[in-house]
Design a protein around this motif. Structure first.
Motif, mmCIF file in Angstrom:
data_model
loop_
_atom_site.group_PDB
_atom_site.id
_atom_site.type_symbol
_atom_site.label_atom_id
_atom_site.label_comp_id
_atom_site.label_asym_id
_atom_site.label_seq_id
_atom_site.Cartn_x
_atom_site.Cartn_y
_atom_site.Cartn_z
ATOM 1 N N ILE A 68 0.836 -1.205 0.000
ATOM 2 C CA ILE A 68 0.000 0.000 0.000
ATOM 3 C C ILE A 68 0.870 1.254 0.000
ATOM 4 O O ILE A 68 1.795 1.382 0.809
ATOM 5 C CB ILE A 68 -0.949 -0.004 1.226
ATOM 6 C CG1 ILE A 68 -1.859 -1.239 1.190
ATOM 7 C CG2 ILE A 68 -1.780 1.279 1.261
ATOM 8 C CD1 ILE A 68 -2.634 -1.482 2.463
ATOM 9 N N THR A 69 0.531 2.151 -0.899
ATOM 10 C CA THR A 69 1.252 3.426 -0.988
ATOM 11 C C THR A 69 1.243 4.132 0.358
ATOM 12 O O THR A 69 0.199 4.203 1.009
ATOM 13 C CB THR A 69 0.556 4.329 -2.022
ATOM 14 O OG1 THR A 69 0.485 3.617 -3.244
ATOM 15 C CG2 THR A 69 1.309 5.639 -2.213
ATOM 16 N N ASN A 70 2.381 4.639 0.759
ATOM 17 C CA ASN A 70 2.509 5.425 1.993
ATOM 18 C C ASN A 70 2.621 4.566 3.251
ATOM 19 O O ASN A 70 2.538 5.085 4.364
ATOM 20 C CB ASN A 70 1.321 6.393 2.156
ATOM 21 C CG ASN A 70 1.786 7.785 2.537
ATOM 22 O OD1 ASN A 70 2.937 8.132 2.302
ATOM 23 N ND2 ASN A 70 0.906 8.566 3.121
ATOM 24 N N ALA A 71 2.812 3.244 3.066
ATOM 25 C CA ALA A 71 3.007 2.398 4.249
ATOM 26 C C ALA A 71 4.179 2.953 5.044
ATOM 27 O O ALA A 71 5.173 3.412 4.481
ATOM 28 C CB ALA A 71 3.284 0.958 3.842
ATOM 29 N N SER A 72 4.041 2.910 6.354
ATOM 30 C CA SER A 72 4.986 3.631 7.198
ATOM 31 C C SER A 72 5.673 2.728 8.217
ATOM 32 O O SER A 72 6.845 2.933 8.550
ATOM 33 C CB SER A 72 4.208 4.751 7.893
ATOM 34 O OG SER A 72 4.954 5.379 8.855
ATOM 35 N N PHE A 73 4.960 1.741 8.713
ATOM 36 C CA PHE A 73 5.529 0.837 9.719
ATOM 37 C C PHE A 73 4.742 -0.461 9.637
ATOM 38 O O PHE A 73 3.523 -0.464 9.830
ATOM 39 C CB PHE A 73 5.367 1.465 11.104
ATOM 40 C CG PHE A 73 5.943 0.663 12.252
ATOM 41 C CD1 PHE A 73 7.131 1.053 12.852
ATOM 42 C CD2 PHE A 73 5.290 -0.458 12.747
ATOM 43 C CE1 PHE A 73 7.654 0.333 13.929
ATOM 44 C CE2 PHE A 73 5.810 -1.177 13.819
ATOM 45 C CZ PHE A 73 7.000 -0.777 14.415
ATOM 46 N N LYS A 133 9.919 0.217 7.800
ATOM 47 C CA LYS A 133 9.722 1.444 8.570
ATOM 48 C C LYS A 133 10.171 2.626 7.733
ATOM 49 O O LYS A 133 11.249 2.589 7.137
ATOM 50 C CB LYS A 133 10.531 1.403 9.865
ATOM 51 C CG LYS A 133 10.348 2.640 10.725
ATOM 52 C CD LYS A 133 10.882 2.434 12.127
ATOM 53 C CE LYS A 133 12.399 2.625 12.155
ATOM 54 N NZ LYS A 133 12.891 2.762 13.547
ATOM 55 N N ASN A 134 9.330 3.637 7.673
ATOM 56 C CA ASN A 134 9.690 4.867 6.970
ATOM 57 C C ASN A 134 9.018 6.024 7.683
ATOM 58 O O ASN A 134 7.822 6.257 7.508
ATOM 59 C CB ASN A 134 9.251 4.791 5.502
ATOM 60 C CG ASN A 134 9.569 6.070 4.757
ATOM 61 O OD1 ASN A 134 10.119 7.021 5.335
ATOM 62 N ND2 ASN A 134 9.231 6.104 3.486
ATOM 63 N N ALA A 135 9.783 6.713 8.508
ATOM 64 C CA ALA A 135 9.206 7.792 9.311
ATOM 65 C C ALA A 135 9.074 9.086 8.514
ATOM 66 O O ALA A 135 8.557 10.072 9.014
ATOM 67 C CB ALA A 135 10.059 8.027 10.556
ATOM 68 N N ALA A 136 9.530 9.051 7.257
ATOM 69 C CA ALA A 136 9.531 10.304 6.482
ATOM 70 C C ALA A 136 8.192 10.578 5.814
ATOM 71 O O ALA A 136 7.932 11.694 5.377
ATOM 72 C CB ALA A 136 10.632 10.246 5.417
ATOM 73 N N ASN A 137 7.346 9.557 5.711
ATOM 74 C CA ASN A 137 6.069 9.773 5.018
ATOM 75 C C ASN A 137 5.228 10.820 5.735
ATOM 76 O O ASN A 137 5.169 10.858 6.964
ATOM 77 C CB ASN A 137 5.261 8.467 4.955
ATOM 78 C CG ASN A 137 5.858 7.502 3.952
ATOM 79 O OD1 ASN A 137 6.755 7.864 3.194
ATOM 80 N ND2 ASN A 137 5.362 6.277 3.957
ATOM 81 N N ALA A 138 4.548 11.626 4.938
ATOM 82 C CA ALA A 138 3.708 12.675 5.521
ATOM 83 C C ALA A 138 2.586 12.043 6.336
ATOM 84 O O ALA A 138 2.011 11.034 5.941
ATOM 85 C CB ALA A 138 3.120 13.525 4.400
#
Lengths: 640, 317
Positions: free
Chosen positions: B177-182, B283-288
């Motif tokens: 899914i686009t924008n997955a963050s964790f 994990k990507n903490a940069a996503n808005a």
């Protein structure tokens, strides 16, 4: 010179509704209805809306309603492609779209045909018709033209051919961007509108366009006006009414959006659905400036869920939808009722069931709203009757949702949503607005559903309040919100949630009766039909019939005192835009007849033999149509 | 008046809160003995205590099912909603009140079946909250019906000759899914790992999706038996930026080195659905974050009236 292709009609006289137009000179009328129709994309709506707004600015009452094709870009020159506006202007306030139009400007004969076939035009209407199609080199177009004029000749219309495109091309290269302003100029001359104000209006309408475009449109306006002056032999003057003080003009969906802002609500969760979506278009544009958010959810259910979650955590939130969306939100409305989470739901009703008539009006969600949830789910239901009430209803709805910890449904419809009319400029009050939860600690022993045994009311705890922690649940729960299936707990919870409505009813006033307060027939309406009903009843009284009307704003709880009012009339009949069987149709008897929705409700609630007169034609009721229905109840003439 | 801004320490955190763990415990749960939910609840209560969450500024939202009774057993604010719809409610709470710590608790039916649409979009919105999906591969509360994650061939009351379809893979879906963050997975039979995963999820600024493999002793006692009994079959994703729990890594010796910033590798690991792998996949903490991108000015009633008058001017006749 214009070519008259039909014989002039009889002598002019001022009729009640359309006002007959004389062949020559200036006539003064108390009101008049006109239409501008074109293929989709030719700008008839801009022309008509501009004319309506201009008339409002000149002190007329006005009501404009859009004529919307089902598709975005339907094939041109077909009856299905008709797009445009009906404008009714008057000296008095105009409360509805009227009966048949007395004048129409049509950009081609096919869109005109669609209005003819819908009986939208008065028999003696003046038709200003683009002439180029009758001069076409294309034999197919010419054949269509001839067939159309043949069909139109069944009515004594007065058809005037207008060189719309030819004249427009003297100013701009692309007639698609200009015919509408030429048409506006023609209307300005016919209706004696102030050209300076019209110029201002064009500059306002095109303020985002280049100066060249603005100037071209102003030139087209002037050209249309001078063409009409030289070529048309009649003028219509609808004098302005008395000075009314500051007014604003908007459609019902904008009024809902503005009312939501004025109520202090800050979150609108929605999913696109016609005809409700333009509330979110409006709010999407301005809400953030007011500290509000329009959240376009992934679906109707989520939109309801987001609103419920937001309300649980803070100020009351709202969701905006129409019939199919309401159906999807059903379970969440039940949850909001059960957890006593305040929630405002705006349902802009359209024709149903299922996808039904997406762009067209109906008042057929009342019973679904009242009884759509499994189990007993009492909620407050309000129906604004005017565009002004669309604004004020939102403030009432927010306040009631909060005070009662209840779901409040506001039932508007496509007629209000797209109708545009001026109304007195509201004076916003600070106490209209929701206050933020204060975060004050909850006193020791406080319970989240500490129902007042008299009223069922309780104080809501909001996250952030120390000591108030509880888990809201859709399961049966006691005063502490503890889940229990003990027999008396569910009985009590249902009683308390229901009691809130009775407590609210005790604060309401009986509705006003318009006309004598007793008589032969009382017409009862709700929602957007008010203007048409009152006009029809007034005309019936003028004919000597003993008819009064009353209009309900609260559908749940019903306003008090209804039975006493009804008992003063020999017969009571609702007038509604929803389906009912007609007695006399095959198999239909007084016992199995399915009634209009308000009639059904009133009969059940009041044990009064309420009759109904309803239509589901996908259009607002016409006063003349209601009048025919009333006459028929008196045995005078055929029903419409 | 409540300040709806999140403190720098994190939403819901109050450094002055020093409550004993019991103060986060609501009435005891009535799940079956041996149910995996008990351990997840205990780990969560411990997390709230350790992270010094103010109970009044913490909200647990759930759907319907065994695990969705969760909020009733935690002394914070809670919203036990309707089936499949925990995420929209949690979205509303967080949008309206960014200052609150928000947890959404769902079962596999809630998240991957009736509420699957919300799952996709909640990942995309990327609001700062923790979403726990307690996955026991079955509908428990309604007594043994096939769920999307039920292993193919596993019999249930609705599919007595075995589930017809291959099980849905919640990790690979979420990672797509686009924008997955964790995106993390843990297992109830490794309590230390559950706790460490919850902690990493809570501290992550964004939508933290945690699938918890959860044993149901009643209806699916067999599905996680092997990995729960043979430590070598539970593979641990290890990386300094992942879920770090040295004690677990010491006992569970099948390690898979995985950098949680490597989305392609995460997807590859998740696709191998025959393996039971726990740890931080991505994990990507940069996503808005949606509540940040949607932040709006706060106005007084008087401000709003002034703005409203200007709005009326625009519509003046």
């Amino acid at each position: 010179m214009p070519t008259h292709v039909s014989a002039p009609t009889g002598p002019a006289e001022a009729g009640h509704d359309t006002g007959r137009i004389p062949l020559h000179g200036l006539v003064e009328l108390a009101e008049h209805t006109l239409e501008v129709v074109s293929d989709a994309g030719e700008g008839a709506q801009k022309c008509g809306q501009g004319f309506g707004a201009l008339s409002a600015r000149m002190g007329n009452g006005s009501w404009t309603v859009e004529i919307i094709p089902a598709e975005i870009q339907p094939p041109p020159r077909t009856p299905g492609s008709a797009s445009g506006v009906r404008i009714r202007i008057g000296t008095r306030e105009v409360t509805n779209w009227g009966d048949a139009a007395g004048l129409v400007i049509a950009f081609n004969e096919q869109v005109l045909l669609s209005r003819h076939r819908l009986d939208a035009l008065a028999d003696d209407a003046v038709i200003l018709l683009e002439k180029r199609w009758g001069e076409s080199d294309d034999p197919a177009v010419l054949a269509e033209w001839k067939a159309a004029l043949e069909e139109l000749s069944s009515k004594p219309y007065r058809i005037v051919l207008v060189p719309l495109e030819e004249q427009t091309l003297t100013v701009v290269d692309n007639p698609l961007h200009g015919k509408n302003m030429f048409a506006l100029g023609v209307l300005c001359r016919i209706y004696d509108r102030d050209l300076d104000r019209a110029r201002e209006q064009i500059l306002r309408q095109f303020k985002k366009k280049s100066r060249d475009v603005q100037q071209a449109n102003v030139r087209l306006l002037e050209l249309g006006a001078s063409w009409a002056k030289e070529n048309l032999d009649f003028q219509i003057r609808v004098p302005p009414g008395p000075e009314k003080g500051p007014m604003v003009v908007m459609n019902g969906n904008e009024a809902v959006g503005m009312g939501a802002i004025a109520s202090g609500m800050e979150l609108c969760a929605m999913y696109p659905i016609t005809p409700a979506t333009s509330v979110s278009h409006y709010l999407g544009d301005v809400f953030e400036r007011f500290g509000g958010i329009v959240h376009q959810a992934e679906d109707e259910i989520a939109a309801a869920g987001v609103a419920v979650g937001a309300s649980f955590a803070g100020k009351v939130a709202f969701t905006v939808t129409s019939g199919p969306g309401l159906a999807l939100k059903t379970e969440f409305l039940g949850l909001a009722v059960m957890t006593e989470t305040p929630l405002v739901v705006v349902d802009v009703q359209r024709g149903g069931p299922s996808t039904g008539l997406p762009t067209k009006v109906e008042q057929a969600d009342l019973l679904a709203v009242l009884f759509g949830q499994p189990g007993d789910a009492p909620k407050v239901v309000l129906a604004p009757a005017t565009i002004e009430e669309c604004f004020h209803c939102m403030i009432t709805a927010r306040r009631l949702a909060e005070a009662l910890r209840a779901v409040v449904v506001v039932l508007t419809d496509a007629n209000l949503a797209t109708g545009v009319t001026p109304f007195p400029r509201p004076v916003p009050q600070p106490d209209w607005q929701a206050t933020a939860p204060d975060g004050a600690p909850v006193a020791q022993g406080g319970k989240p559903y500490q129902w007042d045994p008299e009223t069922g009311l309780s104080t809501r705890f909001v996250p952030g309040q120390p000591g108030g922690m509880f888990t809201a649940t859709g399961l049966c729960h006691d005063e502490k919100s503890a889940v229990t299936y003990a027999p008396h707990v569910h009985q009590k919870g249902c009683t308390m949630r229901s009691r809130k409505l009775a407590a609210l009813q005790s604060t309401l006033q009986p509705p006003d009766v318009v006309g004598p307060d007793s008589g032969d027939l009382l017409v009862v309406g709700w929602g957007s039909t008010k203007g048409a009903i009152e006009e029809a009843c007034e005309r019936a009284r003028a004919e000597g019939l003993s008819v009064s009307s009353t209009h309900l704003t609260f559908l749940s709880p019903l306003q008090p005192g209804l039975r006493a009012i009804f008992e003063r009339f020999r017969r009571v009949m609702t007038v509604e835009i929803n389906y009912s069987d007609r007695v006399g149709d095959p198999f239909i008897t007084s016992e199995n007849r399915r009634m209009g929705q308000l009639a059904w409700l009133l009969r059940a609630q009041l044990l009064v033999d309420v009759d109904c007169w309803t239509r589901v034609m996908g259009e607002p009721l016409r006063p003349g149509q209601i009048l025919a229905g009333i006459r028929a109840k008196f045995g005078k003439g055929a029903d419409s | 008046m409540i300040d709806t801004a999140c403190s720098l320490l994190g939403c819901g955190i109050d450094p002055h809160v020093e409550l004993p763990q019991e103060d986060y415990e609501g009435p005891p749960p009535r799940w079956c003995p041996g149910c995996g939910d008990h351990g997840v609840l205990a780990a969560t209560q411990r997390l709230l205590h350790d992270e010094r969450l103010a109970p009044e500024r913490t909200v647990f939202v759930s759907g319907i099912g065994c695990s969705s009774r969760f909020p009733h057993h935690i002394r914070t604010y809670g919203f036990h909603g309707i089936h499949g719809r925990a995420l929209p409610i949690a979205t509303g709470v967080k949008l309206m009140r960014p200052d609150l710590a928000v947890f959404a608790v769902m079962g596999d039916g809630d998240c991957t079946s009736i509420g699957a649409g919300h799952w996709v979009h909640a990942v995309r919105y990327n609001l700062d909250m923790v979403a726990l999906m307690l996955d026991n591969n079955i509908y428990g509360l309604t007594k043994n019906q096939t769920s999307p994650t039920t292993p193919q061939g596993h019999p249930s009351n609705t599919q007595p000759r075995g589930s017809w379809l291959p099980a849905l893979n919640p990790l690979s879906v979420t990672l797509g899914i686009t924008n997955a963050s964790f995106v993390a997975q843990t297992a109830d039979w490794v309590p230390g790992h559950v706790y460490a995963t919850l902690q990493a999820a809570f501290r992550h600024p964004g939508f933290a999706f945690v699938r918890i493999l959860q044993r149901c002793p009643k209806w699916t006692p067999g599905v996680f038996r092997a990995p729960a009994q043979q430590m070598a079959l539970t593979e641990i994703l290890v990386h300094e930026d992942g879920v770090v729990e040295p004690e677990v890594e010491q006992y569970y010796k099948t390690h898979v080195a995985h950098d949680p910033s490597d989305l392609d590798h995460a997807r590859h690991l998740a696709e191998e659905s025959d393996k039971v792998r726990i740890g931080l996949f991505y994990k990507n903490a940069a996503n808005a974050r949606y509540e940040e991108t949607r932040r709006v000015p706060v106005h007084t009633a008087e401000d709003k009236i002034r703005l409203l008058e200007a709005e009326f001017d625009r519509h003046a006749v």
